[in-house]
Write a protein that holds these residues in place. Structure first.
Motif, short mmCIF file in Angstrom:
data_model
loop_
_atom_site.label_atom_id
_atom_site.label_comp_id
_atom_site.label_asym_id
_atom_site.label_seq_id
_atom_site.Cartn_x
_atom_site.Cartn_y
_atom_site.Cartn_z
N ASP A 51 0.86 -1.19 0.00
CA ASP A 51 0.00 0.00 0.00
C ASP A 51 0.89 1.23 0.00
O ASP A 51 1.74 1.39 0.88
CB ASP A 51 -0.90 0.02 1.23
CG ASP A 51 -2.00 -1.01 1.14
OD1 ASP A 51 -2.82 -0.93 0.21
OD2 ASP A 51 -2.03 -1.92 1.99
N PRO A 95 -7.61 0.15 1.44
CA PRO A 95 -8.63 -0.48 0.60
C PRO A 95 -8.66 -1.97 0.90
O PRO A 95 -7.64 -2.65 0.83
CB PRO A 95 -8.14 -0.20 -0.83
CG PRO A 95 -6.66 -0.02 -0.70
CD PRO A 95 -6.43 0.56 0.67
N ARG A 96 -9.81 -2.49 1.27
CA ARG A 96 -9.88 -3.91 1.64
C ARG A 96 -9.47 -4.81 0.48
O ARG A 96 -8.88 -5.87 0.69
CB ARG A 96 -11.30 -4.25 2.10
CG ARG A 96 -11.66 -3.70 3.47
CD ARG A 96 -13.04 -4.16 3.89
NE ARG A 96 -13.40 -3.69 5.21
CZ ARG A 96 -13.22 -4.41 6.33
NH1 ARG A 96 -12.65 -5.60 6.24
NH2 ARG A 96 -13.59 -3.93 7.50
N LYS A 121 -7.71 -5.06 -3.56
CA LYS A 121 -6.95 -4.46 -4.66
C LYS A 121 -6.75 -5.52 -5.73
O LYS A 121 -6.57 -6.70 -5.43
CB LYS A 121 -5.59 -3.97 -4.17
CG LYS A 121 -5.61 -2.78 -3.27
CD LYS A 121 -4.23 -2.45 -2.74
CE LYS A 121 -3.24 -2.16 -3.86
NZ LYS A 121 -1.89 -1.82 -3.33
N TRP A 136 -8.49 -0.17 -6.98
CA TRP A 136 -8.55 -0.09 -5.52
C TRP A 136 -10.01 0.07 -5.11
O TRP A 136 -10.76 0.84 -5.72
CB TRP A 136 -7.79 1.11 -4.97
CG TRP A 136 -6.31 1.00 -5.00
CD1 TRP A 136 -5.55 0.37 -5.93
CD2 TRP A 136 -5.40 1.57 -4.06
NE1 TRP A 136 -4.22 0.51 -5.64
CE2 TRP A 136 -4.10 1.25 -4.49
CE3 TRP A 136 -5.56 2.33 -2.92
CZ2 TRP A 136 -2.96 1.64 -3.81
CZ3 TRP A 136 -4.42 2.73 -2.22
CH2 TRP A 136 -3.14 2.39 -2.66
N ALA A 137 -10.42 -0.68 -4.07
CA ALA A 137 -11.75 -0.47 -3.52
C ALA A 137 -11.82 0.87 -2.81
O ALA A 137 -10.80 1.51 -2.55
CB ALA A 137 -12.09 -1.60 -2.55
N LYS A 138 -13.03 1.31 -2.47
CA LYS A 138 -13.17 2.58 -1.75
C LYS A 138 -12.47 2.50 -0.40
O LYS A 138 -12.31 1.42 0.19
CB LYS A 138 -14.63 2.94 -1.57
CG LYS A 138 -15.40 2.00 -0.65
CD LYS A 138 -16.85 2.46 -0.53
CE LYS A 138 -17.64 1.49 0.36
NZ LYS A 138 -19.07 1.90 0.46
N THR A 139 -12.03 3.65 0.07
CA THR A 139 -11.25 3.73 1.30
C THR A 139 -11.85 4.79 2.21
O THR A 139 -12.35 5.82 1.73
CB THR A 139 -9.79 4.12 0.97
OG1 THR A 139 -9.28 3.24 -0.02
CG2 THR A 139 -8.91 4.04 2.19
N THR A 184 -15.02 9.39 2.73
CA THR A 184 -14.88 8.26 1.81
C THR A 184 -14.08 8.67 0.60
O THR A 184 -14.41 9.68 -0.06
CB THR A 184 -16.26 7.75 1.36
OG1 THR A 184 -17.01 7.34 2.51
CG2 THR A 184 -16.10 6.57 0.40
N ALA A 226 -13.70 4.36 -4.86
CA ALA A 226 -12.94 3.35 -5.59
C ALA A 226 -12.45 3.93 -6.90
O ALA A 226 -13.07 4.83 -7.48
CB ALA A 226 -13.81 2.12 -5.84
#
Length: 705
Positions: free
Chosen positions: A85, A595-596, A598, A620-623, A639, A642
């Motif tokens: 990351d 991001p949970r 990737k 990348w998923a939303k963070t 937020t 993504a």
């Protein structure tokens, strides 16, 4: 003749370099399935071992892969690892591994196996100072390994193997491979780079030298707009009301110089690694005028000398001394009159210079490997290093002149420290029925240093290979990160416990083929727990700052890394899913800055012997991240959406010129679809996010003589 290094994996498979005297290094598709199975890696256990039975999860990216994909430097190479990351804030690269973030202090950075972690904050300081031309391969070890590597190898280890002659044993008599190369690139926003490499030798002599110069303005229009956006960037009402929003004064330039040199005769060697950087510290901590960041100059020099030993065919080793020097200068803007100012013109703006260092480390290390029988060996080593960190000195304008001050909070008594370590590792291999194998690797390190607790650090790995194409691996490891001088800054604590890490990992590695397709796949399931986080708190009763060492965080995750080859095609697919502990911000709970999930996908196609096209998709998923509220009166969770980006590289290689030279040219398009996307700021709440590069094009070339 030095063997060429060929990587049969893509960047996401636990494969390492393959020495093949007659292998064309540009023909990555010609490896037989048997050769694919025999590839070796050495970062996990400090010895060569098959990627199938290696004690841990290691990813290796080879120079030819870097050329194929057009990656310019370490930032782009590491972005290819789905469980790294990174948060590019237009200066250096904060981040972490396997669901942990921060300042990269828990990732140990090595160049040719020698530590180049900065001394001030123990950070793996990666900027534009690791251009691809100097890299033979990059080895990334996932998870802790302080047993072999000591402090800061808490989340993993990155080893940059340069293209200079590698000196793992006494030099073999005869001619060495001759390399003479120049190269460079030109890109948008005033970006350009020049580099050179010379390497060779005769008889028992070996030499090599490489150097580079990088310069860029880094002033994309999108970046300027972002920095002047109070809602997305600052959210600091005290300062926002007096900001100067003149975009013509925005400045974000950077320059980097690197030099590697090495000379060896028989079993003796001497070398130097040097980096010099000038930049304006990116956009993480923009100065009071919110136009430019702090002017910063920093660099390091590593000088080393050593000797290899081989008393018998069963016993080998080395002894080495080294000297590491670094410095940091910072010129930053300060203001007075903020309380009564209504605009930027009402402020009195002046500059203050701050120096730290020069800081020094003297080190001695030695290691021996003894092969007690063909299926067993011992590794034993000793490390000693003395560190002297220079004082933090501020040059303050007091009206009548410049006054030199050491801040009263600076822990002068912690500037000097000594460390000692002894470590040992035993490895044993058993052959079972029906061709199955069982490997055991077990190691232990004792580490002692000033101002923190001593540590016993074990690591053990069990590998079961039911056949010669697959393996199951179970690994347990411990590691630690000692406190830095900044964590003693402003506090009265005489000693702090080290941050500790524990990891369990289950890994399944497999290779197979179907008709003309060749596959390798690595799946790793892991659990990591970190204890003793450092947090500064203000004691209102005594009026002093204290450092609290408390808390823990667990991360569970899975990563899967697949690659394939098929005649002209080559591809990879990597993904990760992590589940860290949640953090509380106000009344909300969330997983912050991670991001949970990737995903990284790459595909490359060879049109003919000269033309290659490669494409990459990153998702990348939303963070969720911590941020100031718009009013500036509280902390909230924002937020970061993504994002998905596409990069493209068109490579033209192996063009033979009239004088026998070979020319490679690449056209790289970053962010092909011009996606606006952000990284979170894991080190603060203002700004809470960093805008990333818009679509841009660069041209790069390499000329071999």
């Amino acid at each position: 003749m030095r063997s060429k290094i060929v990587l049969a994996s893509l960047p996401f498979v636990s494969l390492a370099s393959f020495a093949a005297e007659n292998q064309d290094p540009t023909d990555l598709f010609s490896l037989s399935f048997e050769q694919l199975l025999s590839l070796e890696v050495d970062i996990a256990a400090r010895k060569s071992e098959s990627w199938l039975t290696a004690s841990g999860t290691v990813y290796v990216i080879d120079h030819e892969e870097i050329k194929r994909y057009g990656w310019r430097d370490m930032k782009e190479i590491l972005a290819a690892i789905p469980n790294m990351d990174m948060f590019y804030q237009w200066s250096w690269l904060p981040g972490g591994q396997r669901g942990f973030t921060g300042n990269m202090a828990a990732t140990l950075l090595l160049v040719d196996g020698r530590q180049v972690q900065n001394l001030l904050a123990n950070e793996a300081f990666i900027m534009n100072n690791f251009p691809a031309h100097r890299i033979e391969r990059v080895e990334i070890l996932q998870g802790p390994n302080s047993t072999l590597y000591g402090g800061n190898a808490a989340q993993g280890v990155i080893n940059i193997v340069t293209r200079l002659p590698q000196l793992k044993s006494p030099v073999e008599d005869g001619p060495a491979e001759q390399i003479a190369e120049i190269g460079g690139l030109v890109g948008e926003v005033g970006t350009w780079q020049g580099n050179m490499l010379l390497s060779g030798g005769e008889g028992l002599w070996r030499y090599g030298i490489s150097g580079s110069w990088f310069q860029s303005d880094l002033d994309y229009d999108e970046l300027k707009s972002f920095v002047f956006d109070d809602d997305r960037f600052s959210r600091n009402p005290t300062l926002d009301r007096v900001r100067d929003h003149d975009p013509n004064r925005f400045r974000n330039d950077e320059q980097n110089i690197t030099l590697d040199a090495r000379l060896a005769y028989d079993q003796y060697y001497l070398g130097v690694d040097l980096t010099r950087t000038e930049n304006v510290s990116g956009i993480e901590r923009v100065a009071v005028d919110f136009i430019t960041g702090d002017d910063s100059k920093r660099g390091f020099s590593l000088v080393y000398a050593g000797r290899h030993f081989q008393p018998s065919e069963y016993l080998t080793g080395f002894a080495e001394v080294s000297y590491f020097n670094e410095y940091k200068e910072k010129l930053r803007q300060k203001v007075s009159g903020l309380a009564n100012a209504n605009s930027y013109d009402d402020l009195f703006v002046f500059s203050e210079r701050e120096d730290i260092g020069p800081s020094e480390r003297y080190r001695f290390r030695t290691q021996f490997q003894y092969q007690s029988d063909p299926s067993a060996d011992w590794i034993v080593g000793y490390d000693y290093w003395h560190t002297d960190i220079g004082s933090k000195i501020a040059y303050v304008d007091i009206g009548t002149g410049i006054e030199k001050r050491i801040p009263s909070s600076w822990p002068v008594d912690k500037e000097k420290s000594d460390k000692h370590a002894l470590y040992a590792q035993y490895a044993k291999r058993w052959s079972l029925e029906d061709g199955a194998t069982f490997n055991l690797t077990a190691g232990l390190r004792y580490n002692q240093q000033d101002y923190t607790d001593s540590a016993w650090l074990p690591r053990i790995s069990l590998v079961y290979g039911p056949d010669d194409r697959s393996a199951w691996k179970l690994t347990y490891g411990e590691a630690f990160r000692p406190p830095t001088i900044f964590e003693f800054d402003g506090v009265e604590d005489t000693e702090l416990d080290s941050q500790t890490v524990q990891m369990w990992e289950l890994n399944h590695s497999r290779a197979w083929h179907w008709q003309h397709l060749k596959f390798t796949n690595v799946t790793a399931l892991y659990q990591m727990k970190v204890e003793n986080f450092y947090r500064k708190v203000f004691d209102t009763q005594t009026g002093r700052w204290l450092t609290e060492v408390e808390g823990e965080q667990e991360v569970h995750g899975i990563e899967n890394l697949l690659r394939l080859q098929n005649e002209r095609w080559q591809g990879f697919w990597g993904l990760r899913y992590v589940s860290p502990d949640e953090s509380q911000v106000g009344d909300e709970m969330a997983v912050l800055d991670i991001p949970r999930s990737k995903i990284k996908l790459g595909i490359s196609y060879e049109f003919n012997e000269h033309w290659q096209l490669s494409a990459f998709i990153d998702h990348w998923a939303k963070t969720y991240t911590q941020a100031n509220s718009l009013s500036g009166t509280s902390q909230i969770i924002e937020t970061i959406p993504a994002w998905t980006t596409v990069n493209l590289n068109l490579n033209s290689i192996n063009w033979q010129l009239g004088g026998g030279q070979r020319l490679d040219i690449g056209f790289y398009v970053e962010n092909l679809l011009d996606k606006t996307y952000y990284h979170s700021n894991p080190r603060g709440s203002s700004p809470f996010q960093f805008i990333q590069a818009p679509r841009n094009v660069r041209v790069q070339f390499s000329l071999n003589f």
